[in-house]
Design a protein around this motif. Structure first.
Motif, PDB file in Angstrom:
ATOM      1  N   PHE A   1       0.812  -1.207   0.000  1.00 31.81           N
ATOM      2  CA  PHE A   1       0.000   0.000   0.000  1.00 31.81           C
ATOM      3  C   PHE A   1       0.857   1.274   0.000  1.00 31.81           C
ATOM      4  N   PRO A   2       1.603   1.510  -1.071  1.00 34.88           N
ATOM      5  CA  PRO A   2       2.385   2.747  -1.116  1.00 34.88           C
ATOM      6  C   PRO A   2       1.489   3.972  -1.301  1.00 34.88           C
ATOM      7  N   ASN A   3       1.471   4.837  -0.295  1.00 26.71           N
ATOM      8  CA  ASN A   3       0.756   6.107  -0.409  1.00 26.71           C
ATOM      9  C   ASN A   3       1.392   7.104   0.553  1.00 26.71           C
ATOM     10  N   GLU A   4       1.060   8.347   0.388  1.00 30.88           N
ATOM     11  CA  GLU A   4       1.734   9.414   1.128  1.00 30.88           C
ATOM     12  C   GLU A   4       1.576   9.260   2.647  1.00 30.88           C
ATOM     13  N   LEU A   5       0.379   8.939   3.108  1.00 32.49           N
ATOM     14  CA  LEU A   5       0.139   8.857   4.548  1.00 32.49           C
ATOM     15  C   LEU A   5       0.970   7.740   5.177  1.00 32.49           C
ATOM     16  N   LEU A   6       0.977   6.583   4.560  1.00 35.50           N
ATOM     17  CA  LEU A   6       1.744   5.465   5.092  1.00 35.50           C
ATOM     18  C   LEU A   6       3.244   5.781   5.065  1.00 35.50           C
ATOM     19  N   GLY A   7       3.682   6.448   4.000  1.00 35.07           N
ATOM     20  CA  GLY A   7       5.088   6.818   3.911  1.00 35.07           C
ATOM     21  C   GLY A   7       5.509   7.788   5.007  1.00 35.07           C
ATOM     22  N   VAL A   8       4.689   8.805   5.250  1.00 36.82           N
ATOM     23  CA  VAL A   8       5.001   9.781   6.293  1.00 36.82           C
ATOM     24  C   VAL A   8       5.060   9.104   7.661  1.00 36.82           C
ATOM     25  N   PHE A   9       4.111   8.205   7.909  1.00 40.34           N
ATOM     26  CA  PHE A   9       4.102   7.513   9.200  1.00 40.34           C
ATOM     27  C   PHE A   9       5.339   6.630   9.356  1.00 40.34           C
ATOM     28  N   GLY A  10       5.742   5.960   8.265  1.00 40.03           N
ATOM     29  CA  GLY A  10       6.948   5.140   8.338  1.00 40.03           C
ATOM     30  C   GLY A  10       8.180   5.965   8.653  1.00 40.03           C
ATOM     31  N   LYS A  11       8.295   7.146   8.072  1.00 34.38           N
ATOM     32  CA  LYS A  11       9.431   8.028   8.371  1.00 34.38           C
ATOM     33  C   LYS A  11       9.376   8.525   9.815  1.00 34.38           C
ATOM     34  N   LEU A  12       8.159   8.759  10.329  1.00 32.70           N
ATOM     35  CA  LEU A  12       8.009   9.148  11.733  1.00 32.70           C
ATOM     36  C   LEU A  12       8.535   8.049  12.649  1.00 32.70           C
ATOM     37  N   GLN A  13       8.212   6.813  12.329  1.00 31.27           N
ATOM     38  CA  GLN A  13       8.738   5.689  13.114  1.00 31.27           C
ATOM     39  C   GLN A  13      10.260   5.644  13.068  1.00 31.27           C
ATOM     40  N   GLN A  14      10.832   5.835  11.888  1.00 30.43           N
ATOM     41  CA  GLN A  14      12.295   5.790  11.762  1.00 30.43           C
ATOM     42  C   GLN A  14      12.973   6.841  12.636  1.00 30.43           C
ATOM     43  N   GLY A  15      12.348   8.021  12.743  1.00 34.26           N
ATOM     44  CA  GLY A  15      12.934   9.081  13.540  1.00 34.26           C
ATOM     45  C   GLY A  15      12.687   8.939  15.036  1.00 34.26           C
ATOM     46  N   TRP A  16      11.622   8.230  15.410  1.00 29.43           N
ATOM     47  CA  TRP A  16      11.209   8.167  16.812  1.00 29.43           C
ATOM     48  C   TRP A  16      11.646   6.879  17.495  1.00 29.43           C
ATOM     49  N   CYS A  17      11.655   5.773  16.752  1.00 27.84           N
ATOM     50  CA  CYS A  17      11.843   4.454  17.353  1.00 27.84           C
ATOM     51  C   CYS A  17      13.314   4.039  17.344  1.00 27.84           C
TER      52      CYS A  17
END
Length: 534
Positions: A213-229
């Motif tokens: 499911f490549p889409n903007e919302l999922l991509g932004v959330f994945g980048k948020l995880q990379q920066g936070w987790c």
């Protein structure tokens, strides 16, 4: 009319018809050997017992009893390639692993009524058929039945587990097999005939596809995880927060990860329709024909299976393991957990479009006959396909965030349209026992350029056919046909929301979001028919 004038008239009719629009999907590709050889332009010159489908009025031209044994074999080859354009970005992700990849080997499968999907992976499929007709000498009535494939689309991409086409169909099988067709033709006069047929079909609809499911919302959330987790997948602040890291490494979201597999398998074992035809032959060199092939709101029943990969399962588990995550999940309508496998029963009503075809036959000289047909199929009924499940699908509950309110239903947009299709057939008679046949059918697709995808890779195509009929004796004929259909399409990124749109919420269904997609299709067909008159 003199032969020369008839020849000029034939050429004029062909030229007048040439600029019109055409439309076709899967109809008439594997139906009749004679019709295929003539570009399916046979409404004004129906092909013997094959008249059951193409114009049942043609049955009234048969005299005595007869039977036909026919068989065809077809192979479908389709391929696609994917490329990132300049500026590719899906919510901050700039490197799709499918970039530069192409789909691999394609095979065919077959749904066997009463059995299901066998494990065969075939280079092509072969389907036999049997037709019979009965006419009492001197009677204006002719009765008949025939078996044939009226609709077919088959693609199997399971040979290569890494095939990028897996995200829009590992297996696709759409077929409509007519196994019985009680029919009647009536000779009203020497020049006018009528006919009716009731084809009774077994319909099968199978789609097995991996999903991402490549889409903007999922991509932004994945980048948020990379920066936070942290790399180990969690921290104390996150535990008392929303738990976006609680799923560990496997729960890290990526728009390019495989998220799930979906398999839908449905049938309609008994689905009758109605064919009505008329044939007017005022002169030996001229005829007009018309047929209405009724449609059906085909009701399918069957089963489904959703298999969820670790990404979404672990993410939801981590969300519900935190302090505030369950609250956020409840607000967003997320499930409390996602099972690895969820299966059950399902149903769907999928229209089988009605079809209207009219044709003209011209035989300006004894050795030459020209057929021209125009047809219309009501494919705009395929605007969207809705599948009803027997329970809420946990994977679809996650999609509530994307505006999908009912997780017990899945609606797949199609957006097809109805147009007119032309077919041309030429018959030559070099000898009293030999007929040569040639066909040309420019099939402009009913799938708009912004709706085409790998589930139905059917762009504008050209169908070329050649065949012959040989009179083996006074009572037996042999017909043989070979055909080739080809077409291709090129879909730039973000132009087709059935395949490659990259938008914030468009999740159902664009697995190649932001990619340029180039694809083609090639269909090879061979068939023979043996007719015996008694």
């Amino acid at each position: 009319m003199q032969p020369l004038r008839r020849l000029v008239l034939a050429a004029a009719v062909a030229a007048a018809c040439a600029p019109a629009a055409h439309a076709a999907l899967t109809e008439n590709l594997t139906t009749n050997v004679t019709a295929m050889a003539l570009g399916n332009a046979v409404t004004a010159d129906p092909p013997g017992i094959g008249s059951v489908h193409f114009n049942p009025a043609g049955l009234a031209r048969l005299e005595g009893d007869s039977e036909t044994i026919h068989n065809w074999a077809a192979s479908i080859r389709t391929s696609a390639s994917f490329r990132q354009p300049a500026g590719f970005d899906v919510g901050g992700w700039t490197d799709d692993p499918l970039n530069g990849k192409s789909t691999g080997p394609v095979r065919q499968i077959m749904y066997v009524p009463g059995y299901g999907m066998p494990g065969w992976r075939l280079p092509g499929v072969a389907v036999p058929g049997l037709g019979m007709a009965w006419n009492k000498k001197g009677s204006p009535w002719t009765f008949a039945t025939d078996s044939y494939m009226s609709q077919a689309m088959s693609v199997d991409r399971t040979t290569d587990v890494n095939d990028p086409g897996q995200y829009q169909g590992r297996q696709i099988q759409i077929q409509r097999l007519v196994y019985l067709s009680p029919s009647v033709g009536y000779k009203y006069s020497d020049t006018l005939r009528f006919g009716a047929a009731v084809p009774i079909a077994h319909a099968a609809f199978v789609v097995d596809t991996n999903m991402r499911f490549p889409n903007e919302l999922l991509g932004v959330f994945g980048k948020l995880q990379q920066g936070w987790c942290p790399e180990n997948g969690g921290n104390i602040i996150d535990t008392f927060g929303f738990g976006v890291c609680g799923g560990g490494k496997d729960g890290m979201v990526s728009p390019f990860k495989k998220a799930a597999n979906m398999r839908l398998e449905m049938t309609a074992p008994v689905d009758p329709t109605l064919n009505l035809g008329v044939l007017w032959e005022p002169k030996p060199w001229f005829a007009l024909g018309a047929v209405y092939q009724g449609g059906s709101k085909t009701h399918y029943t069957g089963n489904y299976q959703f298999s969820a990969d670790p990404m979404l399962r672990n993410f939801v588990r981590g969300l519900n393991s935190s302090l505030l995550g369950p609250i956020a999940g409840a607000v967003l309508g997320f499930p409390s957990s996602i099972p690895a496998v969820q299966h059950g029963n399902m149903s769907a009503t999928i229209p089988f479009p009605y079809h209207v075809q009219v044709g003209i036959k011209l035989r300006p000289v004894q050795m030459v006959q020209l057929n021209v047909d125009a047809s219309y199929a009501n494919w705009n009924e395929w605007n969207a396909l809705t599948f009803q499940f027997d329970q809420s699908i946990k994977l679809l509950e996650v999609a509530r965030l994307y505006g999908i309110p009912d997780s017990s239903k899945l609606t797949i947009p199609r957006g097809y349209k109805s147009l007119v299709n032309l077919g041309y057939g030429l018959q030559l008679y070099p000898h009293e026992r030999v007929t040569l046949r040639f066909g040309y059918e420019p099939r402009k697709t009913s799938i708009p350029s912004d709706k085409v995808d790998l589930i139905a890779p059917l762009p504008n195509t050209k169908l070329l056919s050649a065949g012959f009929n040989l009179k083996l004796s006074k009572t037996m004929d042999l017909s043989v046909t070979g055909s080739y259909m080809t077409g291709k399409f090129s879909t730039p990124a973000n132009t087709d929301c059935n395949m490659n749109c990259n938008t914030f919420l468009n999740v159902i269904y664009n697995p190649y979001a932001g990619l340029d997609v180039n694809a083609d299709i090639h269909v090879r067909y061979f068939g023979f028919e043996l007719t015996k008159r008694f």
